[in-house]
Scaffold this motif. Structure first.
Motif, mmCIF file in Angstrom:
data_model
loop_
_atom_site.group_PDB
_atom_site.id
_atom_site.type_symbol
_atom_site.label_atom_id
_atom_site.label_comp_id
_atom_site.label_asym_id
_atom_site.label_seq_id
_atom_site.Cartn_x
_atom_site.Cartn_y
_atom_site.Cartn_z
ATOM 1 N N LEU A 130 -4.417 3.970 13.186
ATOM 2 C CA LEU A 130 -4.243 3.242 11.927
ATOM 3 C C LEU A 130 -4.884 1.865 12.067
ATOM 4 N N LEU B 244 -3.978 12.024 12.684
ATOM 5 C CA LEU B 244 -4.045 11.219 11.468
ATOM 6 C C LEU B 244 -4.954 10.028 11.734
ATOM 7 N N SER C 173 -6.255 6.395 9.616
ATOM 8 C CA SER C 173 -5.942 5.575 8.444
ATOM 9 C C SER C 173 -6.651 4.239 8.546
ATOM 10 N N LEU D 214 -11.954 6.845 2.053
ATOM 11 C CA LEU D 214 -12.168 7.057 3.487
ATOM 12 C C LEU D 214 -13.396 7.953 3.691
ATOM 13 N N THR E 97 0.852 -1.188 0.000
ATOM 14 C CA THR E 97 0.000 0.000 0.000
ATOM 15 C C THR E 97 0.886 1.234 0.000
ATOM 16 N N PHE F 236 4.546 9.328 10.320
ATOM 17 C CA PHE F 236 3.866 8.560 9.287
ATOM 18 C C PHE F 236 4.408 8.858 7.900
ATOM 19 N N SER G 291 1.115 5.572 -0.685
ATOM 20 C CA SER G 291 0.395 6.832 -0.830
ATOM 21 C C SER G 291 0.678 7.412 -2.214
ATOM 22 N N ARG H 99 -2.622 9.393 16.581
ATOM 23 C CA ARG H 99 -2.799 8.775 15.262
ATOM 24 C C ARG H 99 -3.443 7.403 15.430
ATOM 25 N N GLY I 90 -4.327 1.714 4.818
ATOM 26 C CA GLY I 90 -3.421 2.551 4.035
ATOM 27 C C GLY I 90 -4.036 3.831 3.486
ATOM 28 N N GLN I 91 -5.364 3.956 3.502
ATOM 29 C CA GLN I 91 -6.019 5.195 3.079
ATOM 30 C C GLN I 91 -6.094 6.112 4.296
ATOM 31 N N TYR I 92 -5.575 7.330 4.197
ATOM 32 C CA TYR I 92 -5.479 8.144 5.407
ATOM 33 C C TYR I 92 -5.909 9.594 5.177
ATOM 34 N N TRP I 93 -6.265 10.227 6.281
ATOM 35 C CA TRP I 93 -6.493 11.668 6.354
ATOM 36 C C TRP I 93 -5.574 12.247 7.411
#
Length: 228
Positions: free
Chosen positions: A171, A191, A193, A222, A14, A42, A16, A169, A196-199
């Protein structure tokens, strides 16, 4: 027969993807640096793919590449490139041109039945998670019944539940399970997540700041909704 010195296997990772909407290197560098500063643990030295589909006109790829690297990111490939001149510049830089195909995914195999008398694995933390701490729930959900400070990190292969103020964070689905979710009673995370998809914090809708919220992936995007 002697054993081969190497073994070639298929795998998946995964990564970004940074979508560039500007061709000025300094503007790109500053925007990326702001993101890295928000979540250095991160993003610092993170491998990324650069999507250049939105770039047009004159593009100095060498300077753009330097701008991305100076922000602390490591470029492992380029996607979305349609301009032949830009393709040649990227190739000369020694970077691979990648395809982000969206072909149909095979249906996942049915989950094995779990006997009703066997409880699901869950790791429970009843004390505050301080800045600098990292809690990892391997192959299980993670429940934190207290607060999570800024600079702390929660990682779980399953779901994450936080029943206090969440400032660090989170995840979930760390092993790639896109069905996992994050549940917070007071969301103020640096953060979030899932698989693997995160804000980062500035991408979380402001109306959910400090509110009870539930995060999940819908079609690999997300999403957030109130936690009722």
């Amino acid at each position: 027969m002697s054993q081969s010195p190497i073994e070639l296997k298929g795998s998946s990772f995964t990564l970004s993807v940074v979508h560039l909407h500007h061709s000025q290197p300094e503007v790109i560098r500053q925007a990326l640096q702001d993101k890295v500063d928000q979540a250095p643990a991160f993003l610092k030295d993170a491998p990324v793919v650069i999507n250049v589909a939105s770039l047009s006109g004159e593009v100095n790829w060498r300077e753009i590449q330097q701008a991305v690297a100076s922000a602390g990111l490591r470029v492992v490939g380029i996607s979305g490139c349609k301009d032949e001149q830009l393709k040649r510049a990227i190739t000369r830089a020694g970077l691979p041109l990648l395809s982000e195909g969206k072909g149909q995914k095979a249906a996942p195999p049915p989950a094995p039945a779990v006997p009703e008398n066997v409880p699901a694995k869950t790791r429970i933390i009843n004390t505050p998670v301080r800045s600098g701490q990292q809690i990892y729930a391997r192959n299980s959900d993670l429940i934190v019944t207290s607060s999570v400070s800024a600079g702390a990190e929660l990682i779980a292969d399953g779901n994450i539940h936080v029943y206090g103020m969440m400032r660090g964070r989170a995840l979930a689905g760390a092993s790639g399970d896109a069905q996992c979710q994050i549940f917070c009673t007071h969301l103020s995370a640096e953060l979030v997540s899932i698989a693997g998809q995160y804000w980062l914090s500035d991408q979380i809708p402001p109306e959910y700041a400090g509110q009870a919220a539930r995060l999940s992936l819908i079609e690999n995007v997300l999403t957030i909704q109130p936690l009722n």
